[in-house]
Design a protein around this motif. Sequence first.
Motif, PDB file in Angstrom:
ATOM      1  N   GLU A  95      16.322 -23.731 -42.634  1.00 36.82           N
ATOM      2  CA  GLU A  95      15.018 -24.096 -43.167  1.00 36.82           C
ATOM      3  C   GLU A  95      14.001 -24.452 -42.086  1.00 36.82           C
ATOM      4  O   GLU A  95      12.842 -24.085 -42.170  1.00 36.82           O
ATOM      5  N   ASP A  96      14.454 -25.203 -41.084  1.00 33.97           N
ATOM      6  CA  ASP A  96      13.497 -25.700 -40.089  1.00 33.97           C
ATOM      7  C   ASP A  96      13.949 -25.517 -38.640  1.00 33.97           C
ATOM      8  O   ASP A  96      13.272 -25.945 -37.719  1.00 33.97           O
ATOM      9  N   ARG A 119      22.847 -25.265 -48.872  1.00 32.07           N
ATOM     10  CA  ARG A 119      22.416 -26.423 -48.068  1.00 32.07           C
ATOM     11  C   ARG A 119      23.568 -27.385 -47.889  1.00 32.07           C
ATOM     12  O   ARG A 119      24.346 -27.608 -48.804  1.00 32.07           O
TER      13      ARG A 119
END
Length: 96
Positions: free
Chosen positions: A34-35, A95
């Motif tokens: 995600e980041d 996740r």
Amino acid sequence: MSDWLFNDPPNVAVLTTHQVLNGETILYVSHDEEDGAWQFHTGEIIGESNAKVVALKRIVELDHSVMQLADLPLGWVATRSEAGTIWQRLKCNSRL
């Protein structure tokens, strides 16, 4: 740093735990899709109160073997059973 293998600079912020900073072995590493964040943990479930933010360089100083994971793709994790064993890489499907 001529021997720096990570694409991220040595001063990039990474997530770890109080336990890692106090010398417990890093057994779980993630490179979040995600980041792009890196996480370095002992493998135990952690609480928010144990979370710490440090420079990637500090993690490498604590355990140079994480340099073997510098090419870990986004969305992948690496685990091992104990210090000195081979890192096992796994693509994450959800996740963590």
